[in-house]
Design an enzyme around this catalytic site. Structure first.
Site, PDB file in Angstrom:
ATOM      1  N   TYR A   1      17.174  -8.235  48.985  1.00 19.90           N
ATOM      2  CA  TYR A   1      16.569  -7.400  47.934  1.00 19.90           C
ATOM      3  C   TYR A   1      15.254  -6.778  48.400  1.00 19.90           C
ATOM      4  CZ  TYR A   1      20.022  -9.012  44.478  1.00 19.90           C
ATOM      5  OH  TYR A   1      21.186  -9.263  43.787  1.00 19.90           O
TER       6      TYR A   1
ATOM      7  N   PRO B   1      24.116  -5.916  33.676  1.00 18.60           N
ATOM      8  CA  PRO B   1      24.679  -5.997  32.322  1.00 18.60           C
ATOM      9  C   PRO B   1      24.473  -4.723  31.508  1.00 18.60           C
ATOM     10  CG  PRO B   1      22.638  -7.262  32.460  1.00 18.60           C
ATOM     11  CD  PRO B   1      22.981  -6.847  33.862  1.00 18.60           C
ATOM     12  N   LEU B   2      23.517  -3.871  31.957  1.00 19.81           N
ATOM     13  CA  LEU B   2      23.313  -2.567  31.297  1.00 19.81           C
ATOM     14  C   LEU B   2      23.833  -1.451  32.207  1.00 19.81           C
ATOM     15  CD1 LEU B   2      19.646  -3.115  29.956  1.00 19.81           C
ATOM     16  CD2 LEU B   2      21.819  -3.663  28.828  1.00 19.81           C
TER      17      LEU B   2
ATOM     18  N   GLY C   1      23.224  -0.921  35.198  1.00 19.23           N
ATOM     19  CA  GLY C   1      22.152  -0.394  36.039  1.00 19.23           C
ATOM     20  C   GLY C   1      21.337   0.691  35.348  1.00 19.23           C
TER      21      GLY C   1
ATOM     22  N   VAL D   1      23.961   3.700  31.052  1.00 23.28           N
ATOM     23  CA  VAL D   1      24.302   4.007  29.650  1.00 23.28           C
ATOM     24  C   VAL D   1      23.177   4.740  28.923  1.00 23.28           C
ATOM     25  CG1 VAL D   1      26.016   2.284  29.022  1.00 23.28           C
ATOM     26  CG2 VAL D   1      23.620   1.658  29.062  1.00 23.28           C
TER      27      VAL D   1
HETATM   28  N1  NAP Z   1      25.507 -10.105  43.034  1.00 27.00           N
HETATM   29  C1  NAP Z   1      25.423  -8.804  43.202  1.00 27.00           C
HETATM   30  O1  NAP Z   1      26.165  -8.189  43.989  1.00 27.00           O
HETATM   31  C2  NAP Z   1      24.403  -8.038  42.417  1.00 27.00           C
HETATM   32  C3  NAP Z   1      24.394  -6.632  42.435  1.00 27.00           C
HETATM   33  C4  NAP Z   1      23.424  -5.975  41.666  1.00 27.00           C
HETATM   34  C5  NAP Z   1      22.496  -6.706  40.927  1.00 27.00           C
HETATM   35  N2  NAP Z   1      22.508  -8.083  40.952  1.00 27.00           N
HETATM   36  C6  NAP Z   1      21.567  -8.891  40.145  1.00 27.00           C
HETATM   37  O2  NAP Z   1      21.638  -8.444  38.795  1.00 27.00           O
HETATM   38  C7  NAP Z   1      20.327  -8.125  38.342  1.00 27.00           C
HETATM   39  C8  NAP Z   1      20.405  -7.069  37.284  1.00 27.00           C
HETATM   40  O3  NAP Z   1      20.981  -5.869  37.808  1.00 27.00           O
HETATM   41  P1  NAP Z   1      20.445  -4.468  37.319  1.00 27.00           P
HETATM   42  O4  NAP Z   1      19.003  -4.345  37.639  1.00 27.00           O
HETATM   43  O5  NAP Z   1      21.362  -3.410  37.807  1.00 27.00           O
HETATM   44  O6  NAP Z   1      20.579  -4.683  35.715  1.00 27.00           O
HETATM   45  P2  NAP Z   1      20.665  -3.709  34.488  1.00 27.00           P
HETATM   46  O7  NAP Z   1      19.948  -4.407  33.407  1.00 27.00           O
HETATM   47  O8  NAP Z   1      22.066  -3.289  34.271  1.00 27.00           O
HETATM   48  O9  NAP Z   1      19.856  -2.405  34.905  1.00 27.00           O
HETATM   49  C9  NAP Z   1      18.467  -2.422  35.017  1.00 27.00           C
HETATM   50  C10 NAP Z   1      17.997  -0.983  35.087  1.00 27.00           C
HETATM   51  O10 NAP Z   1      18.158  -0.413  33.788  1.00 27.00           O
HETATM   52  C11 NAP Z   1      16.906   0.133  33.392  1.00 27.00           C
HETATM   53  N3  NAP Z   1      16.754  -0.041  31.945  1.00 27.00           N
HETATM   54  C12 NAP Z   1      16.783  -1.190  31.240  1.00 27.00           C
HETATM   55  N4  NAP Z   1      16.594  -0.964  29.922  1.00 27.00           N
HETATM   56  C13 NAP Z   1      16.435   0.379  29.808  1.00 27.00           C
HETATM   57  C14 NAP Z   1      16.212   1.240  28.704  1.00 27.00           C
HETATM   58  N5  NAP Z   1      16.100   0.754  27.462  1.00 27.00           N
HETATM   59  N6  NAP Z   1      16.110   2.565  28.940  1.00 27.00           N
HETATM   60  C15 NAP Z   1      16.227   3.058  30.196  1.00 27.00           C
HETATM   61  N7  NAP Z   1      16.441   2.295  31.293  1.00 27.00           N
HETATM   62  C16 NAP Z   1      16.536   0.960  31.098  1.00 27.00           C
HETATM   63  C17 NAP Z   1      15.867  -0.691  34.119  1.00 27.00           C
HETATM   64  O11 NAP Z   1      14.664   0.037  34.230  1.00 27.00           O
HETATM   65  P3  NAP Z   1      13.224  -0.690  33.939  1.00 27.00           P
HETATM   66  O12 NAP Z   1      12.978  -1.664  35.049  1.00 27.00           O
HETATM   67  O13 NAP Z   1      12.301   0.485  33.924  1.00 27.00           O
HETATM   68  O14 NAP Z   1      13.319  -1.344  32.599  1.00 27.00           O
HETATM   69  C18 NAP Z   1      16.531  -0.899  35.463  1.00 27.00           C
HETATM   70  O15 NAP Z   1      16.337   0.229  36.306  1.00 27.00           O
HETATM   71  C19 NAP Z   1      19.570  -7.733  39.625  1.00 27.00           C
HETATM   72  O16 NAP Z   1      18.167  -7.872  39.473  1.00 27.00           O
HETATM   73  C20 NAP Z   1      20.120  -8.740  40.599  1.00 27.00           C
HETATM   74  O17 NAP Z   1      19.442  -9.972  40.436  1.00 27.00           O
HETATM   75  C21 NAP Z   1      23.461  -8.755  41.678  1.00 27.00           C
END
Ligand code: NAP
Length: 300
Positions: free
Chosen positions: A53, A211-212, A214, A217
């Site tokens: 990461y 869960p969102l 990325g 949505v």
């Molecule tokens: N195992 C794997 O292969 C794998 C792959 C990917 C991720 N992961 C894990 O899963 C975790 C979560 O993944 P993710 O970061 O993609 O999660 P996510 O919650 O789906 O997406 C987060 C993104 O959405 C944005 N966001 C959240 N709320 C928002 C809103 N109300 N309006 C606009 N944008 C919003 C965030 O921006 P802000 O930061 O500005 O709120 C951030 O850029 C990662 O940190 C990692 O630990 C694992």
């Protein structure tokens, strides 16, 4: 905060915090410590990392914050991953993007993670992605050694399909404890191809990444994002939720497989909204409305 029993001697907070994007938040050590303490105060005790990461920087950023208050270590569970090799200016010896699940690579990766995270042990180590060149005997030898040395308490996988899980599990003297997979109202593959059913069959609580979706949505212009956003807004109005992200979390949390969403935001108010969504209740009709909106058609 509800806890999920991952193993006999290990439980996770139902909501996990993910540190994939930590380097993008441009937080000082003190800011990161403040975020960690905020999460702990909300009952979020489980933190998800991977060696790669932030191009191999996020574990270190977290560890530098933890070093300011080492007593926090025993109030949290640390998850990290290994197995992906990325070319990076921080790893000049890496010539290409590939997977490496050899014993030597796993052991070396864990040593580096322990050093960067400023901890003596990792609660859960995951193989980040299924490796087409995986030798399960080597993975098994590495896992057994790490467990015996007390460096890693438990092991799991990420993005594995059933046959890949079975292959690795068949070479281990202990059970894999989770599969971290992409699960959201937007991304349905693991709901549809049996991966989630397999977790349910074996009583293995899955961790849900992105869960969102990325963030797609909130601003995606593809048909699915637009359709789903519209439905989520309607259900937000019906339920009195504060925002559509809460509906997306609730949709995962209500599924009977005990999904643990990994919150990816670095903003305290957005993390709090995820915690509040534990109290939100969707009707069965609403759950299916979201599913069908994502699919773009009714269930058969
Ligand atoms: N195992 C794997 O292969 C794998 C792959 C990917 C991720 N992961 C894990 O899963 C975790 C979560 O993944 P993710 O970061 O993609 O999660 P996510 O919650 O789906 O997406 C987060 C993104 O959405 C944005 N966001 C959240 N709320 C928002 C809103 N109300 N309006 C606009 N944008 C919003 C965030 O921006 P802000 O930061 O500005 O709120 C951030 O850029 C990662 O940190 C990692 O630990 C694992």
């Amino acid at each position: 905060m509800e806890r999920v029993q991952i193993a006999e001697d290990l439980s996770f907070s139902r909501i996990v915090h993910g540190l994939w994007r930590l380097n993008e938040w441009e937080y000082s050590k003190e800011d990161t410590l403040s975020l960690i303490e905020h999460n702990l105060s909300q009952g979020i005790t489980t933190f998800d990392h991977a060696d790669i990461y932030g191009s191999y920087t996020c574990e270190g950023l977290f560890g530098n914050a933890l070093e300011l208050k080492p007593s926090l270590r025993n109030q949290m569970e640390i998850v990290t991953k290994c197995g992906i090799v990325l070319p990076s200016e921080n790893r000049p010896e890496h010539r290409s993007h590939h997977y490496n699940t050899s014993k030597e690579h796993i052991l070396k990766s864990v040593e580096t993670s322990l050093h960067n995270l400023k901890t003596d042990y990792i609660d859960l180590l995951l193989i980040h992605r299924p490796d087409p060149f995986m030798d399960p005997k080597q993975v098994s030898e590495a896992f057994i050694e790490l467990k015996q040395e007390g460096k890693v308490r438990h092991f799991g996988v990420s993005n594995f399909k059933d046959h890949q899980w079975d292959l690795l599990q068949s070479h281990l003297p202990f059970s894999l404890v989770t599969n971290q997979i992409e699960l959201s109202a937007y991304h349905l593959e693991n709901f549809e191809d049996g991966t989630l059913n397999r977790c349910q069959q074996h009583g293995i609580p899955p961790m849900a990444w992105s869960p969102l979706a990325g963030g797609k949505v909130f601003n995606g212009e593809d048909d699915k994002s637009v359709r789903l956003r519209d439905t989520l807004h309607q259900i937000k109005e019906q339920t009195g939720a504060r925002s559509i992200d809460q509906i997306m979390y609730a949709w995962l949390l209500q599924h009977p497989s005990k999904i643990m969403p990994i919150v990816g935001s670095g903003k305290k108010e957005r993390i709090d909204r995820a915690v509040e969504s534990l109290e939100l209740s969707l009707s069965h009709d609403q759950w299916f409305e979201i599913l069908q909106s994502s699919m773009g058609h009714d269930v058969p």
